[in-house]
Design a protein around this motif. Structure first.
Motif, PDB file in Angstrom:
ATOM      1  N   TYR A 179       0.815  -1.229   0.000  1.00  0.00           N
ATOM      2  CA  TYR A 179       0.000   0.000   0.000  1.00  0.00           C
ATOM      3  C   TYR A 179       0.848   1.280   0.000  1.00  0.00           C
ATOM      4  O   TYR A 179       0.646   2.166  -0.838  1.00  0.00           O
ATOM      5  CB  TYR A 179      -0.934  -0.021   1.216  1.00  0.00           C
ATOM      6  N   ASP A 211       2.896   2.317  -3.327  1.00  0.00           N
ATOM      7  CA  ASP A 211       2.242   2.844  -4.524  1.00  0.00           C
ATOM      8  C   ASP A 211       2.356   4.362  -4.542  1.00  0.00           C
ATOM      9  O   ASP A 211       2.032   5.023  -3.550  1.00  0.00           O
ATOM     10  CB  ASP A 211       0.755   2.470  -4.533  1.00  0.00           C
ATOM     11  N   ASP A 250       0.480   6.463  -6.241  1.00  0.00           N
ATOM     12  CA  ASP A 250      -0.897   6.847  -5.942  1.00  0.00           C
ATOM     13  C   ASP A 250      -1.510   5.715  -5.137  1.00  0.00           C
ATOM     14  O   ASP A 250      -1.700   4.616  -5.654  1.00  0.00           O
ATOM     15  CB  ASP A 250      -1.697   7.055  -7.235  1.00  0.00           C
ATOM     16  N   LYS A 251      -1.817   6.003  -3.890  1.00  0.00           N
ATOM     17  CA  LYS A 251      -2.328   4.934  -3.034  1.00  0.00           C
ATOM     18  C   LYS A 251      -3.674   4.441  -3.549  1.00  0.00           C
ATOM     19  O   LYS A 251      -4.548   5.233  -3.893  1.00  0.00           O
ATOM     20  CB  LYS A 251      -2.452   5.432  -1.598  1.00  0.00           C
ATOM     21  N   LYS A 252      -3.803   3.117  -3.606  1.00  0.00           N
ATOM     22  CA  LYS A 252      -5.021   2.514  -4.121  1.00  0.00           C
ATOM     23  C   LYS A 252      -5.838   1.955  -2.960  1.00  0.00           C
ATOM     24  O   LYS A 252      -5.461   0.949  -2.363  1.00  0.00           O
ATOM     25  CB  LYS A 252      -4.663   1.386  -5.088  1.00  0.00           C
ATOM     26  N   GLU A 306      -8.393   0.212  -2.855  1.00  0.00           N
ATOM     27  CA  GLU A 306      -8.886  -1.160  -3.040  1.00  0.00           C
ATOM     28  C   GLU A 306      -7.883  -2.214  -2.576  1.00  0.00           C
ATOM     29  O   GLU A 306      -8.245  -3.348  -2.311  1.00  0.00           O
ATOM     30  CB  GLU A 306      -9.299  -1.403  -4.503  1.00  0.00           C
ATOM     31  N   ARG A 307      -6.604  -1.821  -2.481  1.00  0.00           N
ATOM     32  CA  ARG A 307      -5.612  -2.767  -1.945  1.00  0.00           C
ATOM     33  C   ARG A 307      -6.000  -3.233  -0.553  1.00  0.00           C
ATOM     34  O   ARG A 307      -5.698  -4.343  -0.153  1.00  0.00           O
ATOM     35  CB  ARG A 307      -4.257  -2.080  -1.809  1.00  0.00           C
ATOM     36  N   GLU A 340     -10.228  -7.168 -10.369  1.00  0.00           N
ATOM     37  CA  GLU A 340     -10.311  -5.906  -9.614  1.00  0.00           C
ATOM     38  C   GLU A 340     -11.251  -5.959  -8.423  1.00  0.00           C
ATOM     39  O   GLU A 340     -11.280  -5.027  -7.626  1.00  0.00           O
ATOM     40  CB  GLU A 340     -10.770  -4.763 -10.532  1.00  0.00           C
ATOM     41  N   LYS A 349     -14.595  -2.601  -5.639  1.00  0.00           N
ATOM     42  CA  LYS A 349     -13.187  -2.895  -5.899  1.00  0.00           C
ATOM     43  C   LYS A 349     -12.527  -3.482  -4.650  1.00  0.00           C
ATOM     44  O   LYS A 349     -12.711  -2.937  -3.552  1.00  0.00           O
ATOM     45  CB  LYS A 349     -12.459  -1.626  -6.333  1.00  0.00           C
TER      46      LYS A 349
END
Lengths: 405, 405
Positions: B146, B149, B151-153, B155-156, B239, B254
């Protein structure tokens, strides 16, 4: 009279050493000191290969910055530098900006991928705490998944390490100790695992004594590491790497894990800020200032110091960064007190030890070559010394390495 | 005279119970007994949700089969059954075949995906030790990644659990205890994490007392679990999931992790072998034999027993499988001794407890409803009892649960 403001960017070896020395040298009435760092912790870059392999927990390689700075004397701001504007004497941060009278740039290194296709996207790099624990977990996940695949995929258990320099070899030393543990944990046959070191140069650990290098290679081979020396990585893909084979051929090495450890460059903020640099490293003046500037110092991995004896740059190391931090603090104190000449920097290389895992190493210290437990002991003393220099005995007791055999 | 040969397929609760009872009941001169299992260990299926969440190490949920069987009396073969050939009285294994006079099929369950697209490919299931530790590592890898990244996602850090039945709820109980630990370990804000329970049926834990269910839902919600009840999963993708929203609409949720826990079916080998079954479960005769066969028993999750009171099948449980194993062993002994009538099976449901994590549970036992620590204590006693029934006190001491608050 307004107090001068000293801003330090980065709390790595160089920046943090500057800060802790400065807080001793300079009184609260003499200067405002600001330390800016992305994280609220410092990490031992030279120990990250252990956290990446999973042989040392990542909390062991970091400590709170506020544990070692005097917050009455130094203001700590957790933020990331984006650009240095030397003419305006200010630094743009992700969440604001800060003006300075004196600036210390100690932003550390970034991986240098030499434009090799796919490395940025598909290879891991041992650069910070985040990436180290990601590598550890990535490898562990491959082991955990291996037995769940209906058709077992040998490449899941293949780990490519790009680079046979310091970081690559130290990481392989830890990894080859960790793999037997992972095999036991996940019911995997050790013979199904591959650890492959791929190096474009014709040698392992360039600059090291050949006898010591031979020992290192033989020890790692005994623990299952394969060496592909003189082999250039052409491309990294989601499936592994493509290497050159002879003049015109290529070969694919399938591997679920590729760790790129073949070189670093200075921080890209240097170039973004219009400072003349070679791969992000600035050939600083002997007093560590940026040529043509009287108030900006660059130390650590973003500085470039020439070793006059061989007319080549010193490799960036924690040892040099810390020595620069000490001198930088003294020069800053001299500047704010208007005390004439600044000191000039000469590295004092006390020795170099390359770890091969928990209880093995090679190195030269006090002019003597050593291998095995003796070298490993020396390595731990070097690691503890870095803690001592910044945080004194209490930090050594908290984070030091005492697993001495 | 040739000794009859009894072959037991599977060393889960049913198969292993048959084996350990049989080795007490039957002398070495009376029969040859062969136990065949894919792994050399037995695992506690009902504890796998703990290993999957990472709250209990996977080695705690398994033990060596040879620790509980008498290898002078029972031959153990590590192999996987592929097909049963009832007419030829033999079983095809992955690495050979084995003939039998009497067969006990105790092959356990498989996830039932009801033909929902993408579930087999992209969702995890809590089915065995391999899959449990893969889930644990997959989730941990998402946390570890996490912060790496750019750009933090979000959905992770989203975990979807498909199904609010026993396994789904017990897994969520452990997971919601584990997540705060993972947040601390990987410098993640708890508020960035989502745990979403998606259930097509209009209720949580069907068949449980509504008051207890309300307690369970409220406890899990307090620990951060979101419930999407009456919501059918239409598709699982790399996803996340697509769910039905109203009559004609769909919605994407997601999530880097989808755990499918919404139902099991009998082993597919049953159908492959031409035995009549409903979703891999065979409606066995009262003496546990396959209808029309006098030498093949089916027990555990591949057998289907009707609860006459409500005219519906009993859900497959460890409790029933073990009771079947005991009776199956007695019936086998009677058969090889030619002792008339076989016993018939009636489940003796002593109680049901659903864990909500280490120190919380809901349940009914001895006709009494209970929640919290009391129910949790009861759950641990049930877990220990399963060990005791198969391996006696020494197994309880080795693998039992004594973390009683």
């Amino acid at each position: 009279m307004r107090k001068p403001k000293i801003v330090i960017l980065g709390a790595g070896y160089g920046g943090l050493m500057t800060a802790v020395r400065l807080q001793k040298l300079v009184g609260v009435n003499e200067a405002d000191i600001v330390l800016i760092n992305k994280n609220d912790y410092h990490y031992e870059t030279t120990w990250l290969h252990e956290a990446s392999a999973g042989t040392l927990h990542h909390d062991r390689v970091r400590y709170d910055i506020k544990n070692v700075i005097d917050t009455n004397k130094i203001e700590f701001i957790q933020d990331a530098a984006v650009e240095i504007q030397m003419e305006e004497k200010k630094v743009i941060l992700e969440n604001g900006e800060v003006a300075y009278d004196y600036l210390v740039v100690a932003l550390g290194a970034e991986p240098e991928t030499f434009g090799i296709k796919g490395l940025k996207e598909y290879a891991f790099s041992i650069v910070n705490v985040d990436s180290a624990r990601q590598i550890r977990n990535h490898i562990e996940y491959q082991f955990a998944t291996y037995n769940t695949d209906a058709d077992k995929k040998p490449e899941r258990l293949s780990i490519v390490v790009g680079g046979a320099g310091f970081t690559g070899i130290e990481f392989l030393g830890e990894l080859s100790n960790r793999v037997p543990e992972l095999c036991k944990e996940y019911d995997v046959d050790f013979h199904d695992v591959r650890m492959i070191c791929v190096e474009a140069a014709p040698m392992v650990l360039p600059g090291f004594d050949p006898e010591l290098v031979e020992y290192a290679v033989s020890q790692l081979e005994k623990k299952g590491v394969e060496f592909r020396i003189g082999t250039a990585i052409k491309e990294c893909t989601p499936e592994g790497i493509i290497v050159a084979k002879g003049e015109n051929e290529v070969e694919e090495i399938k591997a679920a894990t590729v760790v790129w450890a073949a070189g670093v460059r200075g921080n890209s903020i240097i170039e973004k800020s219009g400072i003349e640099a070679m791969r992000g490293r600035v050939k600083v003046d002997p007093d560590l200032r940026v040529p043509g500037s009287d108030n900006v110092f660059i130390i650590g991995d973003c500085s470039l110091i020439i070793n006059e004896e061989i007319n080549r740059p010193y490799p960036p190391t924690a040892q040099i960064a810390m020595q620069q931090g000490e001198l930088c603090a003294r020069n800053l104190a001299a500047l704010i007190r208007d005390k004439g000449e600044l000191e000039t920097f000469t590295p004092d290389i006390k020795g170099t030890v390359c770890s091969l895992g928990e209880d093995d190493a090679i190195g030269v210290a006090f002019g003597k070559k050593m291998v095995g437990g003796k070298a490993s002991f020396m390595k731990k003393m070097i690691d503890n010394r870095a803690l001592y220099m910044i945080g004194g005995p209490s930090l050594v007791f908290k984070k030091g390495k005492f697993n001495i055999l």
